[in-house]
Scaffold this motif. Structure first.
Motif, PDB file in Angstrom:
ATOM      1  N   ASP A  22       0.892  -1.301  -0.065  1.00  0.00           N
ATOM      2  CA  ASP A  22      -0.127   0.099  -0.088  1.00  0.00           C
ATOM      3  C   ASP A  22       0.793   1.265  -0.081  1.00  0.00           C
ATOM      4  OD1 ASP A  22      -2.477   1.486   0.131  1.00  0.00           O
ATOM      5  OD2 ASP A  22      -2.154   1.504   2.235  1.00  0.00           O
ATOM      6  N   LEU A  23       1.838   1.231   1.169  1.00  0.00           N
ATOM      7  CA  LEU A  23       2.968   2.431   0.905  1.00  0.00           C
ATOM      8  C   LEU A  23       3.362   2.625  -0.536  1.00  0.00           C
ATOM      9  CD1 LEU A  23       4.692   4.639   2.212  1.00  0.00           C
ATOM     10  CD2 LEU A  23       6.140   2.769   2.968  1.00  0.00           C
ATOM     11  N   ILE A  24       4.048   1.541  -1.038  1.00  0.00           N
ATOM     12  CA  ILE A  24       4.895   1.578  -2.233  1.00  0.00           C
ATOM     13  C   ILE A  24       3.672   2.069  -3.609  1.00  0.00           C
ATOM     14  CG2 ILE A  24       5.950   0.183  -4.183  1.00  0.00           C
ATOM     15  CD1 ILE A  24       6.934  -1.339  -1.827  1.00  0.00           C
ATOM     16  N   GLY A  25       2.672   1.453  -3.516  1.00  0.00           N
ATOM     17  CA  GLY A  25       1.731   1.751  -4.510  1.00  0.00           C
ATOM     18  C   GLY A  25       2.429   1.504  -6.061  1.00  0.00           C
ATOM     19  N   LYS A  26       2.360   2.186  -7.071  1.00  0.00           N
ATOM     20  CA  LYS A  26       2.897   2.341  -8.196  1.00  0.00           C
ATOM     21  C   LYS A  26       4.208   2.949  -8.343  1.00  0.00           C
ATOM     22  CE  LYS A  26      -1.478   1.734 -10.491  1.00  0.00           C
ATOM     23  NZ  LYS A  26      -2.723   2.027 -11.472  1.00  0.00           N
ATOM     24  N   ASN A  27       5.019   3.417  -7.205  1.00  0.00           N
ATOM     25  CA  ASN A  27       6.204   3.909  -7.255  1.00  0.00           C
ATOM     26  C   ASN A  27       7.346   2.970  -7.558  1.00  0.00           C
ATOM     27  OD1 ASN A  27       5.338   6.839  -6.624  1.00  0.00           O
ATOM     28  ND2 ASN A  27       4.426   5.801  -5.040  1.00  0.00           N
ATOM     29  N   ARG A  28       8.364   3.488  -7.992  1.00  0.00           N
ATOM     30  CA  ARG A  28       9.804   2.687  -8.324  1.00  0.00           C
ATOM     31  C   ARG A  28      10.376   2.379  -7.056  1.00  0.00           C
ATOM     32  NH1 ARG A  28       9.942   7.134 -11.263  1.00  0.00           N
ATOM     33  NH2 ARG A  28      11.970   7.762 -10.307  1.00  0.00           N
ATOM     34  N   VAL A  29      10.645   1.245  -6.638  1.00  0.00           N
ATOM     35  CA  VAL A  29      11.308   0.959  -5.523  1.00  0.00           C
ATOM     36  C   VAL A  29      12.901   0.665  -6.069  1.00  0.00           C
ATOM     37  CG1 VAL A  29      11.992  -1.042  -3.878  1.00  0.00           C
ATOM     38  CG2 VAL A  29       9.443  -0.365  -4.638  1.00  0.00           C
ATOM     39  N   PHE A  30      13.754   1.538  -5.283  1.00  0.00           N
ATOM     40  CA  PHE A  30      15.071   1.214  -5.317  1.00  0.00           C
ATOM     41  C   PHE A  30      15.705   0.336  -4.769  1.00  0.00           C
ATOM     42  CE2 PHE A  30      19.336   2.304  -4.288  1.00  0.00           C
ATOM     43  CZ  PHE A  30      20.080   2.268  -5.410  1.00  0.00           C
ATOM     44  N   GLU A  31      14.982   0.147  -3.359  1.00  0.00           N
ATOM     45  CA  GLU A  31      15.745  -1.068  -2.672  1.00  0.00           C
ATOM     46  C   GLU A  31      14.728  -1.326  -1.452  1.00  0.00           C
ATOM     47  OE1 GLU A  31      20.211  -1.642  -1.008  1.00  0.00           O
ATOM     48  OE2 GLU A  31      19.111  -0.114  -0.041  1.00  0.00           O
ATOM     49  N   LEU A  32      14.776  -2.523  -1.111  1.00  0.00           N
ATOM     50  CA  LEU A  32      13.811  -3.014   0.100  1.00  0.00           C
ATOM     51  C   LEU A  32      14.913  -3.740   0.675  1.00  0.00           C
ATOM     52  CD1 LEU A  32      10.540  -3.099   0.591  1.00  0.00           C
ATOM     53  CD2 LEU A  32      11.605  -5.301   0.636  1.00  0.00           C
ATOM     54  N   GLY A  33      14.907  -3.314   2.112  1.00  0.00           N
ATOM     55  CA  GLY A  33      15.739  -4.179   2.860  1.00  0.00           C
ATOM     56  C   GLY A  33      15.717  -3.965   4.165  1.00  0.00           C
ATOM     57  N   GLY A  34      16.503  -4.369   5.253  1.00  0.00           N
ATOM     58  CA  GLY A  34      16.104  -4.267   6.435  1.00  0.00           C
ATOM     59  C   GLY A  34      17.266  -4.790   7.435  1.00  0.00           C
ATOM     60  N   THR A  35      16.888  -5.016   8.527  1.00  0.00           N
ATOM     61  CA  THR A  35      17.629  -5.607   9.632  1.00  0.00           C
ATOM     62  C   THR A  35      16.698  -6.678  10.420  1.00  0.00           C
ATOM     63  OG1 THR A  35      17.079  -4.110  11.578  1.00  0.00           O
ATOM     64  CG2 THR A  35      19.254  -3.701   9.911  1.00  0.00           C
ATOM     65  N   VAL A  36      17.278  -7.822  10.902  1.00  0.00           N
ATOM     66  CA  VAL A  36      16.769  -8.545  12.040  1.00  0.00           C
ATOM     67  C   VAL A  36      17.399  -8.746  13.095  1.00  0.00           C
ATOM     68  CG1 VAL A  36      16.470 -11.307  12.063  1.00  0.00           C
ATOM     69  CG2 VAL A  36      15.977 -10.173   9.948  1.00  0.00           C
ATOM     70  N   ASN A  37      16.584  -8.736  14.302  1.00  0.00           N
ATOM     71  CA  ASN A  37      17.310  -8.966  15.485  1.00  0.00           C
ATOM     72  C   ASN A  37      17.359 -10.372  15.722  1.00  0.00           C
ATOM     73  OD1 ASN A  37      17.459  -9.052  18.380  1.00  0.00           O
ATOM     74  ND2 ASN A  37      16.936  -7.103  18.720  1.00  0.00           N
ATOM     75  N   THR A  38      18.283 -11.018  15.993  1.00  0.00           N
ATOM     76  CA  THR A  38      18.737 -12.390  16.194  1.00  0.00           C
ATOM     77  C   THR A  38      18.681 -12.613  17.668  1.00  0.00           C
ATOM     78  OG1 THR A  38      21.032 -12.149  16.052  1.00  0.00           O
ATOM     79  CG2 THR A  38      19.836 -12.904  14.208  1.00  0.00           C
ATOM     80  N   LYS A  39      18.990 -11.589  18.554  1.00  0.00           N
ATOM     81  CA  LYS A  39      19.238 -11.888  19.829  1.00  0.00           C
ATOM     82  C   LYS A  39      17.598 -12.198  20.723  1.00  0.00           C
ATOM     83  CE  LYS A  39      20.221  -9.367  24.178  1.00  0.00           C
ATOM     84  NZ  LYS A  39      20.654  -8.192  24.710  1.00  0.00           N
ATOM     85  N   TYR A  40      16.701 -11.608  19.910  1.00  0.00           N
ATOM     86  CA  TYR A  40      15.258 -11.780  20.399  1.00  0.00           C
ATOM     87  C   TYR A  40      14.552 -12.718  19.409  1.00  0.00           C
ATOM     88  CZ  TYR A  40      16.439  -8.387  24.046  1.00  0.00           C
ATOM     89  OH  TYR A  40      16.825  -7.809  24.983  1.00  0.00           O
ATOM     90  N   ARG A  41      15.230 -13.183  18.487  1.00  0.00           N
ATOM     91  CA  ARG A  41      14.516 -14.016  17.298  1.00  0.00           C
ATOM     92  C   ARG A  41      13.388 -13.249  16.726  1.00  0.00           C
ATOM     93  NH1 ARG A  41      16.572 -17.525  20.902  1.00  0.00           N
ATOM     94  NH2 ARG A  41      17.598 -19.599  20.277  1.00  0.00           N
ATOM     95  N   ASP A  42      13.673 -11.924  16.471  1.00  0.00           N
ATOM     96  CA  ASP A  42      12.695 -11.115  15.843  1.00  0.00           C
ATOM     97  C   ASP A  42      12.967 -11.192  14.083  1.00  0.00           C
ATOM     98  OD1 ASP A  42      11.075  -9.063  14.688  1.00  0.00           O
ATOM     99  OD2 ASP A  42      11.415  -7.587  15.973  1.00  0.00           O
ATOM    100  N   TYR A  43      12.425 -11.871  13.373  1.00  0.00           N
ATOM    101  CA  TYR A  43      12.642 -12.421  12.026  1.00  0.00           C
ATOM    102  C   TYR A  43      11.407 -11.893  11.118  1.00  0.00           C
ATOM    103  CZ  TYR A  43      16.358 -15.426  13.080  1.00  0.00           C
ATOM    104  OH  TYR A  43      17.746 -15.815  13.943  1.00  0.00           O
TER     105      TYR A  43
END
Length: 156
Positions: A22-43
């Motif tokens: 919904d946020l992206i809509g029809k826009n051009r995504v250059f990059e989608l990424g992120g981080t994962v917290n392995t300490k609390y197993r937040d995947y």
């Protein structure tokens, strides 16, 4: 046509694939990424990014960290003028927790740092436009360059 480049960081456990689409809509995504917290197993970020990649969204695997922060989804996208208002309204009205927003628009002053293995360049410049997946900048000697968003390290 005018454009802006947004880098938006969202708390992954409070968002969904549908929210991101919904946020992206029809826009051009250059990059989608992120981080994962392995300490609390937040995947949560990894799960969402995998599902978006399966739908053809330009994605990279999230970085894994063992820290006290939440998993984050980072969306970098070019937004064309007809959609400015919708994206800004989404950011204002969304129930998703937005951790950080960086908006680069025409007239912004940015600091560029490129390191391509051959050439290491750092300079301050002004944004004069957008073309495809590049931000067009002009330095203070009036030289013009097409710069990748990943080479912009700060915005004034």
């Amino acid at each position: 046509m005018e454009a802006k480049y947004f880098e938006i960081e969202l708390i992954a456990c409070e968002t969904s694939v549908e929210d991101i689409l919904d946020l992206i809509g029809k826009n051009r995504v250059f990059e989608l990424g992120g981080t994962v917290n392995t300490k609390y197993r937040d995947y949560a970020a990894e799960d969402i990014i995998e599902k978006l990649a399966a739908q053809g969204i330009n994605s990279k695997k999230p970085d894994h960290y063992e820290d006290d922060g939440a998993s984050i989804i980072m969306v970098g996208m070019f937004v064309d003028e007809p959609d400015f208002e919708r994206v800004e309204k989404w950011l204002d009205d969304s129930k998703v927790y937005v951790q950080n927003i960086c908006c680069i628009e025409k007239g912004s002053t940015v600091f560029v740092q490129t390191q391509d293995g051959v050439l290491n360049v750092e300079f301050s410049c002004n944004v004069i436009g957008f073309k495809d997946n590049y931000i067009i900048v002009e330095d203070f000697d009036e030289d013009v360059f097409d710069v990748s968003p990943e080479d912009i390290i700060s915005v004034d």
